[in-house]
Every structure is written in structure tokens, then in C-alpha cells.
Design an enzyme around this catalytic site. Structure first.
Site, PDB file in Angstrom:
ATOM      1  N   GLU A 150       0.843  -1.287   0.027  1.00 11.14           N
ATOM      2  CA  GLU A 150       0.059  -0.097  -0.109  1.00 11.14           C
ATOM      3  C   GLU A 150       0.852   1.235  -0.114  1.00 11.14           C
ATOM      4  O   GLU A 150       1.987   1.272   0.702  1.00 11.14           O
ATOM      5  CB  GLU A 150      -0.852  -0.133   1.256  1.00 11.14           C
ATOM      6  CG  GLU A 150      -2.134  -0.673   1.179  1.00 11.14           C
ATOM      7  CD  GLU A 150      -3.051  -0.988   2.355  1.00 11.14           C
ATOM      8  OE1 GLU A 150      -2.462  -0.012   3.374  1.00 11.14           O
ATOM      9  OE2 GLU A 150      -3.945  -1.252   2.254  1.00 11.14           O
ATOM     10  N   ARG A 169      -4.193  -8.065 -17.583  1.00 14.02           N
ATOM     11  CA  ARG A 169      -5.484  -7.329 -17.412  1.00 14.02           C
ATOM     12  C   ARG A 169      -5.180  -6.099 -16.251  1.00 14.02           C
ATOM     13  O   ARG A 169      -4.753  -6.675 -15.213  1.00 14.02           O
ATOM     14  CB  ARG A 169      -6.604  -8.282 -16.764  1.00 14.02           C
ATOM     15  CG  ARG A 169      -7.707  -7.944 -16.588  1.00 14.02           C
ATOM     16  CD  ARG A 169      -8.675  -9.360 -16.743  1.00 14.02           C
ATOM     17  NE  ARG A 169      -8.660  -9.838 -18.208  1.00 14.02           N
ATOM     18  CZ  ARG A 169      -9.423  -9.342 -18.950  1.00 14.02           C
ATOM     19  NH1 ARG A 169     -10.007  -8.460 -19.039  1.00 14.02           N
ATOM     20  NH2 ARG A 169      -9.040  -9.854 -20.275  1.00 14.02           N
TER      21      ARG A 169
END
Ligand code: PLP
Length: 410
Positions: free
Chosen positions: A46, A232
Site C-alpha cells: 500500500e 489485465r
């Protein structure tokens, strides 16, 4: 466990044996597959690497030394490949997330967006009432002409009358060049942000086969898995530091948690590949194949929205052929040709049925299809649309020959 790997093997077989004509799909390289299937999937990261592009305070977790370098390398490769100084955020998990973060970075709920509707070729995230975009914002749509071209005069009129906060260009089922310069001028005139969603055409933009939005758009979003031939995922590029800061916080912590570091590695591999001279040849061939397929379909009595294509896709209007998009999609599936049903402008059919199919050449070009193969593909589609039962066997044989000639992975 065996069940899953058995099903993956079957899917691989399906991909090998089918002529893939879904305009938004492609086949990634084995290097991209390796990156996406790597140990990076184990890592939480993060935050952002504490370097350029981010204005960030760094990561919220330890152990990020190597993933920091991967993310930074990925950002650098993007700038290099597109020859741009735009700031890059490589973390969006998909195109829809990229658009969500882009909107949230500069708009407030209730602001007006001027965009292309889903029924005219836009994407769900461009303001469909069933999507967050249509629920959170006030949407005004610019029209297409009777032939299906973007109606730039309508766009300018609506911009002047509605004073949108943001004008969005880009589409999922539009077969012509988009005049970014003209839309940028309208946005400037009415003081709107100009955003381009180049998800479908990013590979063509990179290779110079479609005019570039760089230098014109404030924010550019894209997916990485269509004409770009990467894993993707989504991406956001922005004009300057001020946009970049807002965008970075709109991605994390605004709309996402930990980035998918394995996918970011795949995006870096993809961009390294796309920066090679071979990719320019590939993108050119995508467009050549699309033109050849469009011509071959027209010669067999199909109508195409706008009468043809400038890019990687075409939208067939099937009404003259007396078959719906849904029916043709299902029948083509049975003979190993994959397309998707798609609404045509002012479609009289329901969205689940449609009067059209969208047909694209990025994936079949990756496996080596050439313009000489396109009349064969068009013939198969025509035979199935005209008389499925009588032609089924012959078409299956023709498809088997095409995929035998052009294996995906040598
Ligand atoms: N934008 C455009 C123009 C698209 O065509 C698509 C997907 O088809 C998206 C955004 C959304 O991408 P994703 O399916 O990765 O959320």
C-alpha cells in the site's frame, strides 16, 4: 486443486482452437504470463515508492525494496514508450477503477460529465445509469450522426449549453479515428477538464496508428490488456504534478487498497515489449487486418456502422441479415469463432439481444493472421449468419485450418 488446473488447460485449448475476434482481448507473451504468475502476488505494498510520480510518503509496509523498483521501472517504461512527460499511476486494478479514480480526483458528486453513451459506443463507466458513473454524476451524452460518426457539432453545442465539469472522449465500440484536438478545443472553450479513456486504442496510439491524446488531455486512462497486449489492468496518466497528486490519492487511499504488484510487473514487461520496433509492425497489421475484414464483410452484404473502420474494430449491423447479435454470437461460438453481441446506435433490440456484433483483430493478429486470412474469416461468419445447419461442418474445418496455421504460442 486438480479441478482448477484441469479447467485452465481446457481454457487454453479453447483459446488455441478458436478464432478470437473480441475487440478487447489479446494474447500476452509468455514473459507477461510469467510476471503475472510470480511471487509478487504475495506482497502487500500500500502506498507508492517514495520517488517521482507520487509526491508520496512511501509505503505502509516493510519489505518493499524490490517492488518499489518494479513500480518505478514500470512508470519509467510507460513514459519512454509513449515518449511523454505525463505522470503515471500504474496501480489501478482495471479500466473501471482507473476511470473511478480519475473522476474522483477532479469532480464532486453531482458534477456534469459530457461523454458518449454506452448505446452509441461508449463504456459503462462513461455514465451508464447502472454504473457508479451514472449514479454519482450528472451525465449528458453527445450524439452520433445517422451513419454512426461522433457528432462533433452536437458535442460543441451541448458543451456550451450544459457547461460540463469534464468532457470525456474514448469508446468501447467506435470504429473511427477520434478527433482529440477538436474535443480538447471545445473543453478549453467551456472551461471543462478534458479526459481521454484510450483503453481500446492505447496500442494504436503508442505505435502511431491513431492520433495521440498526449499534450491535449488533462487526464488519460487506459486498460493494459487490449491493443497494448499486456496483463489485465488499468493505468492513469496526467498532465502535471497537480493532477498527479490528486490522482494518486484518488487511487490510494481513495478507491483502492494494496496494488497488485505481480500485475504491475506484467505491465512493465508489456511496455518494454510495446517499445520494440516489432510492436509498430504488429499495430499496423491489426489495422490492416481490420480493414481487410471490414471489406470482406461488406462484400458479403453485411452493413457496418459508419461503413467501415479506421482502427482495430468494426460494428456489424445485422438487421439486413435477419439475425440478432445474441443469436450470431451463440452460433459462432459453436464453430469456434468468438465475438460479442453489441448494440448499434438506436438499436431496436434489447441490450441483452442487440442487432449487432463487435468484431476486432488485435488477438488474431497476435497469432499471425494476415489480410489474406480475412476473406476466409468473413466467409465463415457469413455462412453461419446465413445458414448455420448446412454450413456448420465446413466452417469448423475452415476454422481448424486457420488456427493450425497460426498457433498462439510456438
Ligand atoms: N474503458 C473502456 C473504453 C473500455 O472499453 C473498458 C473495457 O472494456 C473499460 C474502460 C473498463 O475496463 P475493465 O474491464 O478493465 O474495468
Amino acid at each position: 486443486m486438480d479441478k482448477v488446473f484441469d479447467l485452465i488447460a481446457r481454457e487454453q485449448q479453447r483459446q488455441d482452437e478458436n478464432v478470437e475476434l473480441i475487440a478487447s482481448e489479446n494474447f500476452v507473451s509468455e514473459r507477461v504470463l510469467r510476471a503475472v504468475g510470480s511471487c509478487l502476488t504475495n506482497k502487500y505494498a500500500e502506498g507508492y515508492p517514495a520517488v517521482r510520480d507520487t509526491g508520496s510518503r512511501g509505503r505502509y509496509y516493510g519489505g518493499c525494496r524490490w517492488v518499489d523498483q518494479i513500480e518505478q521501472y514500470c512508470c519509467d517504461k510507460w513514459r519512454e514508450a509513449f515518449a511523454t512527460d505525463y505522470h503515471v499511476n500504474v496501480q489501478p486494478h482495471c479500466g473501471s477503477n482507473a476511470n473511478l479514480a480519475a473522476f474522483m480526483s477532479v469532480l464532486k458528486p453531482g458534477d456534469t460529465i459530457l461523454s458518449m453513451s454506452l448505446s452509441n459506443g461508449g463504456h459503462l463507466t462513461h455514465g451508464s445509469p447502472v454504473n457508479f458513473s451514472g449514479k454519482l454524476f450528472r451525465i449528458v451524452s453527445y450524439d452520433v450522426t445517422a451513419e454512426g460518426f461522433i457528432d462533433y457539432d452536437d458535442l460543441a453545442r451541448k458543451a456550451a449549453a450544459e457547461r460540463p465539469a469534464l468532457i470525456l472522449a474514448g469508446a468501447s465500440a467506435y470504429s473511427r479515428i477520434i478527433d482529440f484536438e477538436r474535443i480538447a478545443a471545445v473543453a478549453k472553450e467551456c472551461g471543462a477538464y478534458f479526459m481521454v479513456d484510450m483503453a481500446h486504442i492505447a496500442g494504436l496510439v503508442l505505435a502511431g496508428d491513431h492520433p495521440s491524446p498526449f499534450g491535449l488531455a488533462d487526464i488519460i486512462t487506459t486498460t493494459t490488456h487490449k491493443t497494448l497486449r499486456g496483463p489485465r489492468g488499468g493505468m492513469i496518466l496526467s498532465r502535471d504534478e497537480e493532477f498527479a497528486k490528486k490522482l494518486n490519492s484518488a487511487v490510494f487511499p481513495g478507491t483502492q487498497g494494496g496494488p497488485l504488484m505481480h500485475v504491475i510487473a506484467g505491465k512493465a514487461v508489456c511496455l518494454r515489449e510495446a517499445a520494440q520496433p516489432e510492436f509498430k509492425v504488429y499495430a499496423e497489421n491489426v489495422v490492416k487486418n481490420a480493414k481487410a475484414l471490414a471489406d470482406a464483410l461488406l462484400a458479403r452484404g453485411f452493413d457496418l456502422v459508419t461503413g467501415g473502420t479506421d482502427n482495430h474494430l468494426m460494428l456489424a449491423d445485422l438487421r439486413k441479415k435477419n439475425i440478432t447479435g445474441k443469436d450470431l454470437q451463440t452460433k459462432l461460438d459453436e464453430v469456434h469463432i468468438t465475438v460479442n453481441k453489441n448494440a448499434i446506435p438506436n438499436d431496436p433490440q434489447k441490450p441483452g439481444v442487440t442487432s449487432g456484433v463487435r468484431i476486432g483483430t488485435p488477438a488474431c493478429t497476435t497469432r499471425g493472421f494476415t489480410p489474406e486470412d480475412m476473406p476466409v474469416v468473413a466467409d465463415c461468419i457469413d455462412k453461419i449468419a446465413t445458414d448455420f445447419e448446412s454450413n456448420r461442418k465446413a466452417v469448423l474445418a475452415a476454422v481448424a485450418e486457420l488456427v493450425r496455421k497460426h498457433p498462439i504460442y510456438e
